[in-house]
Design an enzyme around this catalytic site. Structure first.
Site: not given
Ligand code: DC
Length: 697
Positions: A456, A428-429, A384, A52, A356, A101
């Protein structure tokens, strides 16, 4: 970064040490845009290096900013609020910017470019074209900005034209209940319109820009610009980050509650000269949890780059972790975490303020003293992936009982932990938080599928995790590959290591280096010098780095690969004291997450408890042919019959010698690769590896 199909985590015991986390994504992209809009240089330290931020940097370069990487910092020279005419597109040839993205690039750049002037086309990957932007475009159109949709109404890709006249006297309304990024985009871009330029539309060089010039600031001496939020503003902590970053760049936005924001007339972006990006507070959650679950007594997990006074909303994860029993201390830009309560204390918490980081709480709940409930997390469904469904499914695989509500999750710790292969949904998380399940201390293995999805926000997450994690050596998996000379064991072993994300030990290289070092020291490679050579082998100053081998800092990569070096290796490897001297060195390669080792006695002497032992064979004719091709390709002359005779003689010598004779370990699986490609042999070894895994799926 692990680019493997999966990453197997052995049971992990405890953790200690210091981690430095990558920069916050939200802060990074805000800082980049503000530096770009300012005059002069801004040195940005600790910027996140991820997909990003890379697209944002590319876009800024395309607009004429200079971007120079200096050590760990980046120096941005801004465009002072004006696109240099040569960099702006024109009606006939719009400048195209591809933004991947990255919502944190698409939204603010749309607003900034619509006000800067020039013709631009903004697009991204397919998923970006499904992410809404209509509310922002509506707000900008009220002002007089000209933006067209090139695909679906309300979504990127977009075409931006120079504004004709800006209407700044009435408040600009924007919806705040879909994405706070729309308000962020306006707050960051509207200072461009808040001051009257000496000559409306002049650029940094003082010359009128080519093409249509946007009137900047209008005819008066400047305008207060008022933004009004329609609907309840969500994700307020992110707006706080925006306001704080603007303040660092000289823009003091006035705020009335969360409904009305005023950018004072005459606001100008002023570079702070240097700025440090805070580490990502959401990323910190995994290591805060790690400290609570597994910190070694007396040795905390120290997190560098973010402190309890962080401007990021997710830092409040610290409070939740404390509630579960973590002991946290903090200073400017650091946190230290040790274990407190054990088992952790179950919680019942409204997690709306830390959506998150709350995923990390769901995995901590596995270690709780009862069921934990995480509430008010409906937003998980539109991230996501549908994170509520994903977390419930994966937590159950580990043996937890999970109740999944429309907007809550209740997790009862496993009575009996199961080994599990965790699907990560390109999220990713999910990948990062489930790694913490490897500390279950019940011996349950955890596989993380598609580990590269962490790129990410945290490309080196697993490397950082392993750098502070410890487990007893017998837990660390080892694959051994042995076989006669020229059977291709090195090629097979290094490829298997690559596919599993494991370390690779080429034990032959150690004998080759020992032979070389002894020869260079003028020693004959015989029994008379056995103990001198062994002493030398014990303390060889060897470094394996980036495919090169260094001996006392000199590159010996090529020197150890000659035929002569092979002969010398063979001689020193027949000296028992030398073999003994190299045992500890070889065992030292058994590091997280695992090891693939090739060589003579790997499965018998060095790693007798290896998870998988492979004995590779191929006919002498086949091996001779492979060696022949190898030599010819290097320009070394050889004959096939000669090579074959050599190989057969060496096989006989190797099998009959008393010291470490060439023979398969008792429990080795035999693989004859005479008629196999490398890929076929690799696939076979990986199938055997799978059969040894405890996953039930
Ligand atoms: O695999 P290689 O050709 O690099 O090995 C060099 C020599 O060292 C070869 O003669 C075998 C010997 N060797 C050994 O005795 N034990 C090992 N673990 C590895 C290699």
């Amino acid at each position: 970064m692990f680019t493997t199909a999966f990453l197997d985590l052995p049971p992990l015991e405890e953790a200690a040490g210091t981690v430095t986390l990558p920069g916050s994504k939200s802060i990074s992209n805000r800082v980049l845009l503000l530096a770009a809009l300012s005059a002069g240089k801004t040195v940005v330290h600790d910027l996140l290096d991820s997909d990003d931020t890379r697209v944002m940097l590319d876009a800024l370069r395309a607009l004429g900013c200079s971007v120079v990487h200096r050590d760990a910092s980046i120096e941005i020279t801004g465009i002072q609020g004006h696109v240099i005419p040569a960099q702006a597109g024109t009606q006939g040839a719009a400048k195209r910017l591809f933004l991947g993205n990255a919502g944190t690039a698409m939204r603010p750049l749309t607003a900034a470019l619509a006000l800067l002037g020039g013709d631009f086309e903004l697009s991204g990957v397919a998923r970006m074209h499904e992410r809404p932007i209509g509310d922002l475009v509506d707000a900008l159109r009220q002002l007089g900005c000209r933006i067209d949709y090139l695909g679906t109404e309300g979504y990127p890709p977009l075409k931006i034209h120079p504004a004709t006249a800006l209407k700044l006297d009435a408040p600009i309304s924007v919806r705040g209940d879909v994405s706070s990024q729309f308000l962020t985009a306006l707050l960051m871009a509207l200072p461009l319109a808040s001051h009257s330029a000496p000559t409306p539309g002049t650029n940094v060089s003082g010359l009128p820009p080519e093409g249509a010039a946007p009137p900047r600031g209008g005819p008066s001496a400047g305008h207060d610009i008022v933004i009004e939020v329609v609907g309840d503003l969500i994700s307020k902590p992110y707006i706080e980050i925006t306001l704080k970053m603007l303040e660092r760049f000289g823009i003091a936005v006035r705020r009335d509650g969360w409904q009305r924001f005023t950018i004072p007339a005459g606001s100008r972006y002023v570079s702070p000269g240097e700025i440090h990006v805070e580490a990502d507070a959401s990323s910190a959650s995994y290591f805060i949890a790690l400290g609570a679950i597994a910190a070694r007594p007396g040795a905390p997990i120290r997190i560098e780059g973010v402190g309890a006074d962080s401007i990021q909303g997710d830092i409040r994860f610290v409070e939740a972790a404390q509630q579960m029993g973590a002991q946290v201390t903090s200073g400017p830009n650091w946190l230290e975490v040790t274990r407190g309560a054990w088992p952790l204390k179950a919680i019942d918490l409204d997690c709306n303020h830390i959506p998150d980081a709350a995923m990390t709480l769901a995995v901590m709940a596995l270690y709780g003293d009862g069921p934990s409930t995480l509430r008010n997390i409906a937003s998980w469904r539109v991230k996501e992936t549908d994170r509520l469904a994903a977390m419930a499914t994966e937590l159950r695989k580990l043996g937890a009982e999970v109740e999944e509500g429309a907007d809550f999750l209740r997790v009862t710790p496993p009575a009996d932990w199961h080994a599990a292969s965790i699907h990560t949904y390109d999220d990713h998380r999910v990948a990062m938080c489930f790694a913490l399940a490897a500390f279950n201390r019940r011996g349950a293995h955890v596989r993380i599928e598609d580990p590269k999805c962490v790129a990410k926000t945290f490309p080196d997450f697993f490397e950082v995790l392993f750098s502070v994690s410890r487990t007893d050596a017998p837990h660390i998996p080892v694959v051994c590959v042995d076989g006669p000379t020229a059977s291709g064991k090195g090629t097979l072993a290094s490829e298997v290591a690559h596919r599993l994300g494991y370390h690779y030990l080429d034990s032959g290289a150690l004998y080759r280096i020992t032979g070389l070092a002894a020869t260079r020291a003028g020693l004959a490679l015989d029994e008379a010098h056995e103990h001198t050579i062994a002493k030398m082998a014990e303390t060889l100053p060897i470094v394996f780095t980036g495919g090169r081998v260094l001996l006392a800092e000199a590159d010996v990569t090529d020197a150890i690969r000659t035929e002569e070096a092979g002969m010398n290796a063979s001689r020193v490897s027949a000296l028992p004291a030398v073999r003994t001297a190299l045992v500890a060195l070889q065992q030292g390669f058994r590091k997280l997450p695992g090891l693939v080792a090739d060589g003579r006695d790997m499965g018998t002497v060095i790693f007798p408890d290896a998870t998988l032992k492979v004995y590779l064979t191929a006919s002498a004719a086949q091996r001779a042919e492979r060696r022949y091709k190898q030599l010819i390709s290097k320009g070394i002359s050889a004959t096939l019959p000669g090579l074959r005779a050599d190989l057969e003689a060496r096989d006989a010598r190797d099998s009959n010698r008393t010291v470490a004779p060439l023979k398969p370990a008792q429990d080795a699986l035999l693989l004859d690769n005479s008629s196999q490609t490398v890929e076929e042999s690799v696939a076979q070894v990986l199938r055997w590896w799978e059969e040894k895994q405890p996953f039930s799926e």
